[in-house]
Design a protein around this motif. Sequence first.
Motif, PDB file in Angstrom:
ATOM      1  N   UNK A 137      -5.237 -21.408   9.797  1.00 45.87           N
ATOM      2  CA  UNK A 137      -4.373 -22.334   9.076  1.00 45.87           C
ATOM      3  C   UNK A 137      -2.904 -22.007   9.324  1.00 45.87           C
ATOM      4  N   UNK A 138      -2.059 -23.039   9.502  1.00 43.16           N
ATOM      5  CA  UNK A 138      -0.623 -22.785   9.633  1.00 43.16           C
ATOM      6  C   UNK A 138      -0.009 -22.568   8.255  1.00 43.16           C
ATOM      7  N   UNK A 139       1.162 -21.998   8.216  1.00 45.07           N
ATOM      8  CA  UNK A 139       1.879 -21.879   6.946  1.00 45.07           C
ATOM      9  C   UNK A 139       2.374 -23.259   6.523  1.00 45.07           C
ATOM     10  N   UNK A 140       2.728 -23.377   5.267  1.00 45.95           N
ATOM     11  CA  UNK A 140       3.260 -24.640   4.772  1.00 45.95           C
ATOM     12  C   UNK A 140       4.524 -25.023   5.544  1.00 45.95           C
ATOM     13  N   UNK A 141       5.359 -24.030   5.818  1.00 51.60           N
ATOM     14  CA  UNK A 141       6.608 -24.290   6.526  1.00 51.60           C
ATOM     15  C   UNK A 141       6.365 -24.842   7.921  1.00 51.60           C
ATOM     16  N   UNK A 142       5.379 -24.270   8.616  1.00 51.12           N
ATOM     17  CA  UNK A 142       5.052 -24.747   9.961  1.00 51.12           C
ATOM     18  C   UNK A 142       4.496 -26.171   9.894  1.00 51.12           C
ATOM     19  N   UNK A 143       3.617 -26.419   8.929  1.00 51.16           N
ATOM     20  CA  UNK A 143       3.049 -27.761   8.775  1.00 51.16           C
ATOM     21  C   UNK A 143       4.146 -28.784   8.511  1.00 51.16           C
ATOM     22  N   UNK A 144       5.006 -28.501   7.542  1.00 54.34           N
ATOM     23  CA  UNK A 144       6.045 -29.459   7.171  1.00 54.34           C
ATOM     24  C   UNK A 144       7.072 -29.650   8.284  1.00 54.34           C
ATOM     25  N   UNK A 145       7.223 -28.660   9.162  1.00 50.79           N
ATOM     26  CA  UNK A 145       8.241 -28.732  10.208  1.00 50.79           C
ATOM     27  C   UNK A 145       7.974 -29.840  11.227  1.00 50.79           C
ATOM     28  N   UNK A 146       6.706 -30.265  11.366  1.00 55.83           N
ATOM     29  CA  UNK A 146       6.401 -31.324  12.337  1.00 55.83           C
ATOM     30  C   UNK A 146       6.434 -32.719  11.708  1.00 55.83           C
ATOM     31  N   UNK A 147       6.760 -32.778  10.410  1.00 50.74           N
ATOM     32  CA  UNK A 147       6.931 -34.070   9.736  1.00 50.74           C
ATOM     33  C   UNK A 147       5.707 -34.954   9.700  1.00 50.74           C
ATOM     34  N   UNK A 148       4.560 -34.425   9.271  1.00 46.31           N
ATOM     35  CA  UNK A 148       3.357 -35.268   9.257  1.00 46.31           C
ATOM     36  C   UNK A 148       3.381 -36.307   8.138  1.00 46.31           C
ATOM     37  N   UNK A 149       2.652 -37.400   8.362  1.00 48.39           N
ATOM     38  CA  UNK A 149       2.444 -38.385   7.295  1.00 48.39           C
ATOM     39  C   UNK A 149       0.958 -38.483   6.926  1.00 48.39           C
ATOM     40  N   UNK A 150       0.125 -37.690   7.607  1.00 46.77           N
ATOM     41  CA  UNK A 150      -1.322 -37.665   7.364  1.00 46.77           C
ATOM     42  C   UNK A 150      -1.804 -36.251   7.666  1.00 46.77           C
ATOM     43  N   UNK A 151      -2.568 -35.664   6.732  1.00 46.73           N
ATOM     44  CA  UNK A 151      -3.163 -34.340   6.959  1.00 46.73           C
ATOM     45  C   UNK A 151      -4.604 -34.366   6.495  1.00 46.73           C
ATOM     46  N   UNK A 152      -5.496 -33.818   7.324  1.00 46.67           N
ATOM     47  CA  UNK A 152      -6.902 -33.772   6.942  1.00 46.67           C
ATOM     48  C   UNK A 152      -7.566 -32.532   7.515  1.00 46.67           C
ATOM     49  N   UNK A 153      -8.654 -32.122   6.872  1.00 47.27           N
ATOM     50  CA  UNK A 153      -9.421 -30.963   7.303  1.00 47.27           C
ATOM     51  C   UNK A 153     -10.408 -30.596   6.210  1.00 47.27           C
ATOM     52  N   UNK A 154     -10.781 -29.322   6.160  1.00 47.02           N
ATOM     53  CA  UNK A 154     -11.638 -28.854   5.074  1.00 47.02           C
ATOM     54  C   UNK A 154     -10.849 -28.865   3.761  1.00 47.02           C
ATOM     55  N   UNK A 155     -11.555 -28.936   2.639  1.00 47.23           N
ATOM     56  CA  UNK A 155     -10.877 -28.976   1.341  1.00 47.23           C
ATOM     57  C   UNK A 155      -9.994 -27.745   1.128  1.00 47.23           C
ATOM     58  N   UNK A 156     -10.403 -26.601   1.682  1.00 46.49           N
ATOM     59  CA  UNK A 156      -9.639 -25.366   1.491  1.00 46.49           C
ATOM     60  C   UNK A 156      -8.212 -25.464   2.016  1.00 46.49           C
ATOM     61  N   UNK A 157      -7.946 -26.415   2.918  1.00 41.87           N
ATOM     62  CA  UNK A 157      -6.585 -26.584   3.456  1.00 41.87           C
ATOM     63  C   UNK A 157      -5.617 -27.045   2.377  1.00 41.87           C
ATOM     64  N   UNK A 158      -6.163 -27.775   1.371  1.00 43.06           N
ATOM     65  CA  UNK A 158      -5.304 -28.342   0.331  1.00 43.06           C
ATOM     66  C   UNK A 158      -5.157 -27.368  -0.837  1.00 43.06           C
ATOM     67  N   UNK A 159      -4.725 -26.189  -0.506  1.00 41.76           N
ATOM     68  CA  UNK A 159      -4.597 -25.106  -1.474  1.00 41.76           C
ATOM     69  C   UNK A 159      -3.350 -24.307  -1.103  1.00 41.76           C
ATOM     70  N   UNK A 160      -2.494 -24.087  -2.070  1.00 39.03           N
ATOM     71  CA  UNK A 160      -1.234 -23.385  -1.773  1.00 39.03           C
ATOM     72  C   UNK A 160      -1.457 -21.975  -1.238  1.00 39.03           C
ATOM     73  N   UNK A 161      -2.639 -21.401  -1.492  1.00 42.52           N
ATOM     74  CA  UNK A 161      -2.931 -20.069  -0.960  1.00 42.52           C
ATOM     75  C   UNK A 161      -3.321 -20.119   0.516  1.00 42.52           C
ATOM     76  N   UNK A 162      -3.709 -21.285   0.984  1.00 44.23           N
ATOM     77  CA  UNK A 162      -4.088 -21.455   2.395  1.00 44.23           C
ATOM     78  C   UNK A 162      -2.978 -22.155   3.174  1.00 44.23           C
ATOM     79  N   UNK A 163      -2.697 -23.404   2.782  1.00 44.69           N
ATOM     80  CA  UNK A 163      -1.638 -24.163   3.455  1.00 44.69           C
ATOM     81  C   UNK A 163      -0.658 -24.713   2.420  1.00 44.69           C
ATOM     82  N   UNK A 164      -1.074 -25.758   1.710  1.00 47.61           N
ATOM     83  CA  UNK A 164      -0.251 -26.356   0.655  1.00 47.61           C
ATOM     84  C   UNK A 164      -1.160 -27.197  -0.229  1.00 47.61           C
ATOM     85  N   UNK A 165      -0.789 -27.355  -1.480  1.00 45.70           N
ATOM     86  CA  UNK A 165      -1.591 -28.171  -2.385  1.00 45.70           C
ATOM     87  C   UNK A 165      -1.440 -29.642  -2.013  1.00 45.70           C
TER      88      UNK A 165
END
Length: 336
Positions: free
Chosen positions: A116-144
Amino acid sequence: MKKISLLLVFVLIFSFTGCTKDETTKAVNEDVKIEETKETREYEPITFNYEIYGENYEITFEKAPERAVTLSQFMTEMLLALGLEDKMVGTAFMDNEIYPEFKEAYESIPVLSDKYPSKEVLFSVGPDFVSGWESAFNEKRVASATDMMDNGINPYLATSIGGSGSLEGVYKDFRDLGKIFAVEEKAEEVIKKMKTEIKGIQDKIGDISEEEMVKVFVYDSGEKEPFVVAGGGISGDIIRQSKGKNIFDHINKGYATVSWEEVVEKNPEVIVIVDYGDTDYDAKLNFLKEHPALQHIKAIKEERFVKVSLADMSPGIRNTKAIEELVKGFYPEKFE
């Protein structure tokens, strides 16, 4: 008379030329209108309701995403199957090698992280759609999911990843993604191809009663206690679609921890080994073959093992491949 005839000829020529020009112009205009209709077709908003880590979310897509990030291999390959690589700005978390037919498209997309990328890395590419396993949507993994939505990102959670996941759920996910990205026709094409291929595989083995089905133990990991594919989820349904009788089918969730005593008691005829991670297929195979408690079960004595990748057993385009490999391993005589 000659003057009149020549005049008539010129009139006819110019009339014909004029008609041809008018018809050509009309045809071109009709083609332009068709293209304009395709480009300006009104997008139909689509709304999803999710429960993610105890929080309820209502997420509406008002327009087709332009900057998608996928945080699992199965979702990466689902979008690639829909021909959406030009709408993807990042991927992460691969379990196995990319499906060969998507290799070229995949290599054109930035890899944000091996896991998993850090939240900062994810946000840096300016996405408008994110999907994956449910665990990705957790601030301890990526971001809520809340944090993502506050930053203009629509989270998407596939139906087929839950405990009630199935091939029908995979087809629904493809249809939903088709609507989200405005590629419904392509989604139906993918679904039709999957259904046709699966039916062709199943037709080769014909009708098999439950009593005739091979008893299967699907080993994921674990030494002290085995972590196994159970009866729920997409993996459980893949075993059923492959005409295998999962010895832990009665457990109504995707994966479960059981005991070695239970495995011995149920005496499986075939062992399916899920290949991924640091402990590869060969290491798992050797562990099982040398396990003292398993020496007398039928699968070990007859050395009947089937290798499948985690990516094949996850929801998505590779489920056809998983079923083919499993069926050949369960009923090899049907393919001789």
